[in-house]
Design an enzyme around this catalytic site. Structure first.
Site, PDB file in Angstrom:
ATOM      1  N   ASP A  44       0.848  -1.187   0.000  1.00 32.65           N
ATOM      2  CA  ASP A  44       0.000   0.000   0.000  1.00 32.65           C
ATOM      3  C   ASP A  44       0.888   1.243   0.000  1.00 32.65           C
ATOM      4  O   ASP A  44       1.671   1.456   0.934  1.00 32.65           O
ATOM      5  CB  ASP A  44      -0.911  -0.010   1.228  1.00 32.65           C
ATOM      6  CG  ASP A  44      -1.866   1.166   1.243  1.00 32.65           C
ATOM      7  OD1 ASP A  44      -2.673   1.290   0.315  1.00 32.65           O
ATOM      8  OD2 ASP A  44      -1.791   1.974   2.198  1.00 32.65           O
ATOM      9  N   ASP A  53      -9.263   0.227   1.536  1.00 29.81           N
ATOM     10  CA  ASP A  53      -9.159   0.883   0.229  1.00 29.81           C
ATOM     11  C   ASP A  53     -10.315   0.487  -0.681  1.00 29.81           C
ATOM     12  O   ASP A  53     -10.875   1.328  -1.395  1.00 29.81           O
ATOM     13  CB  ASP A  53      -7.832   0.512  -0.438  1.00 29.81           C
ATOM     14  CG  ASP A  53      -6.637   1.182   0.220  1.00 29.81           C
ATOM     15  OD1 ASP A  53      -6.857   2.103   1.026  1.00 29.81           O
ATOM     16  OD2 ASP A  53      -5.498   0.772  -0.061  1.00 29.81           O
ATOM     17  N   THR A  83      -2.857   5.827  -4.455  1.00 28.74           N
ATOM     18  CA  THR A  83      -1.720   6.579  -3.904  1.00 28.74           C
ATOM     19  C   THR A  83      -0.441   6.292  -4.673  1.00 28.74           C
ATOM     20  O   THR A  83       0.327   7.213  -4.974  1.00 28.74           O
ATOM     21  CB  THR A  83      -1.525   6.235  -2.425  1.00 28.74           C
ATOM     22  OG1 THR A  83      -1.414   4.812  -2.280  1.00 28.74           O
ATOM     23  CG2 THR A  83      -2.707   6.714  -1.597  1.00 28.74           C
ATOM     24  N   THR A  84      -0.200   5.035  -5.003  1.00 24.71           N
ATOM     25  CA  THR A  84       1.017   4.689  -5.736  1.00 24.71           C
ATOM     26  C   THR A  84       1.017   5.332  -7.120  1.00 24.71           C
ATOM     27  O   THR A  84       2.047   5.846  -7.581  1.00 24.71           O
ATOM     28  CB  THR A  84       1.153   3.168  -5.865  1.00 24.71           C
ATOM     29  OG1 THR A  84       1.132   2.578  -4.558  1.00 24.71           O
ATOM     30  CG2 THR A  84       2.455   2.794  -6.558  1.00 24.71           C
TER      31      THR A  84
END
Length: 559
Positions: A66, A394, A99-100
């Site tokens: 994550d 998520d 996010t990545t």
């Protein structure tokens, strides 16, 4: 020491410990720092992404892929790098996932900008071009998005499964996506204006180790991982009146320290009897207002436990604040902070059932104002169940975003390649050097399919060429199936992403890149890192690519 000459004499304007980096050096330092953060999470992207082991200074181990968790746990010691971490945190807060992608694209935008800077294109022109491209890309996201029907279980579950693929919950994503959809259905309402509202506060996540992930379940109500305070208390109560108490059921202490001298055992006995009387009155008052069950956030005295047990009242002490607040919604109760003022109106109603095998209380409300469900996630070990919880969190966020926003996109890099194609066409109509920045923005977006292919062991160049060819044939949904290596309609294959998350990622990445590019002078009162020794990072800390980050190894070799 920085100085300025005036009338032949040097004028000191900065202290001896101050450091300064200007122009090209400052830009190179900032870009290197930001790209180092971006590169650190790039290998986690996609279903075939790898995990990171993060070891804290105290020895705590976290295993995850994550993005925001990795960046938050890493010991980053550079102000520019921390700005990129904020991109991940903003993406997590606003969209729940992606996010990545946001961080990786931000790093790639800066890489492309560095090439433009070397061609003597001014940072202001690059920033303007990136702003134009970002705005145009978000418009195109809305253009190619697909509408979501809140009752379309298959589509909502596809969004959740796409989010969980490649994470710890992937093997049981079919079960978990079903639980997520059921949970969302219970907390989704149609507003008066016709919009869909999802209240995730009414969904609680609880974890339990020692079982398989496939044994996870959705429960109506709350789960409390506590034991009764007295062995003679009932362990289950149907149609119970429940008191939620944020006050200790103990002897009241004086505000000041006092010393009392006693002359005889009788006097000591009087003190003990007075304490017993106070505790008995508290227990009697709980019984008088009709409470059958008490969940207390603080302590319960041993004598009070005895009195409550005699009254047949089930009591639980040291309940977590979050459990008490969730029980308030589940039972439709009020949280009482002063026991003496508690009345029958403060009580909630529901059933409290004890599961001796799991050592849990199941609390289900049955009043008019009762609502709330619990996803009980199970796993073999703490590391497993923690990663499953992150994955489900998520998935809940993106699935709820899809319901409220009403739009989804094809995954597998399809949307990035389509946006890149449209941005290149858009760049033809942009005047000046900003057109080059728009084209660079398009190139940066194609990082996503390239990394997806690379992480899956596929040739990234060949994959990108095939994707571009498919989109030139107007196959808007053509993306990469990382499991087969084929280029296909990823939406039909069940790979879907929320449009809002993609828009937020584009916005966050471009704004972060522009913020870094706008800096041409770094002035620090000390070491340019946010901490650490000058020897580790050096002036400006270009060692290892970024100042004071120590190779980002503060987590004990996190990579």
């Amino acid at each position: 020491m920085a100085e300025r000459r005036m009338q032949g004499q040097p004028m000191i304007i900065m202290g001896d410990d101050a450091q300064r980096m200007k122009d090209k050096d400052a830009q190179e330092h900032n870009i290197s720092a930001a790209r180092a953060v971006s590169d650190s999470v790039r290998t986690t992207l996609g279903p075939k992404g790898m995990d990171k082991m993060l070891v804290s200074s105290t020895g705590d181990v976290t295993i995850t892929n994550d993005g925001v968790t990795i960046l938050q746990e890493m010991d980053i010691d550079d102000p520019t790098a921390e700005m990129i971490v904020e991109v991940a945190e903003t993406q997590e807060d606003e969209a729940g996932d992606g996010t990545t992608t946001a961080v990786a694209v931000a790093g790639e935008l800066l890489k492309e900008a560095q090439d433009l800077l070397e061609q003597d294109i001014h940072a202001t022109a690059i920033i303007q071009g990136y702003n134009l491209a970002s705005e145009k890309a978000r418009e195109e996201v809305d253009e190619v998005s697909i509408d979501v029907d809140p009752d379309d279980e298959s589509l909502v579950r596809s969004v959740a499964e796409t989010s969980m693929t490649g994470k710890g919950a992937e093997l049981d994503k079919d079960l978990l996506s079903g639980l997520i959809y059921q949970a969302l259905q219970t907390v989704t309402i149609d507003a008066e204006d016709g919009s869909t509202v999802v209240d995730l506060n009414d969904i609680e996540l609880e974890t339990q180790t020692g079982r398989q992930v496939s044994e996870s379940e959705l429960l109506s109500g709350a789960v409390v991982d506590k034991d009764p305070v007295h062995e003679n208390m009932p362990d289950s109560v149907e149609d119970a009146d429940v008191l939620l108490l944020n006050e200790a059921i103990e002897v009241e202490e004086t505000e000041t320290d006092t010393t009392v001298s006693v002359d005889s055992p009788d006097q000591l006995q009087q003190f003990l009897e007075q304490e017993e009387k106070q505790l008995r009155e508290k227990a009697d008052h709980i019984a008088e207002i009709g409470a059958d069950v008490v969940f207390c956030q603080k302590g319960i005295d041993d004598m009070a436990q005895h009195f409550l047990a005699k009254e047949g009242i089930l009591a639980v002490r040291r309940s977590r604040k979050g459990d008490i607040e969730f029980l308030q919604d589940v039972l439709g109760a009020s949280i009482v902070t002063d026991l003496e003022s508690a009345t029958t109106e403060d009580l909630g109603t529901g059933s409290v059932t004890r599961d001796d095998a799991d050592e849990l209380f199941y609390v289900e409300g049955n009043g008019d104002g009762a609502h709330g469900v619990t996803l009980l996630l199970r796993g073999a070990t703490d590391h497993v169940v923690d990663e499953v919880k992150r994955s489900v969190t998520d998935a809940l966020d993106v699935a709820s975003q899809s319901l409220t926003d009403g739009r989804v996109l094809p995954g597998g890099g399809a949307i990035e390649v389509e946006l890149a194609d449209r941005l290149r066409s858009y760049a033809d109509g942009v005047e000046g050097r900003e057109a080059l920045a728009v084209e660079s923005f398009a190139d940066a977006l194609e990082l996503v399919p390239r990394v997806l292919a690379s992480n899956a062991g596929l040739d990234s160049i060949d994959t990108l060429v095939e994707l571009r060819a498919a989109h030139e044939r107007d196959e808007e949904r053509a993306g990469l199936n990382v499991f087969s290596g084929d280029i296909e309609d990823t939406f039909d294959a069940g790979i879907a992403e929320p449009a809002h998350a993609k828009e937020q990622a584009l916005s966050s990445a471009s704004e972060a890149a522009n913020l870094v590019l706008k800096i041409d002078d770094i002035i620090s009162a000390g070491d340019l890192s946010t901490g650490g020794d000058e020897e580790e990072g050096g002036p400006g800390g270009m060692g290892g690519g970024m100042g004071g980050m120590g190779g980002m190894g503060g987590m004990g070799g996190a990579m």
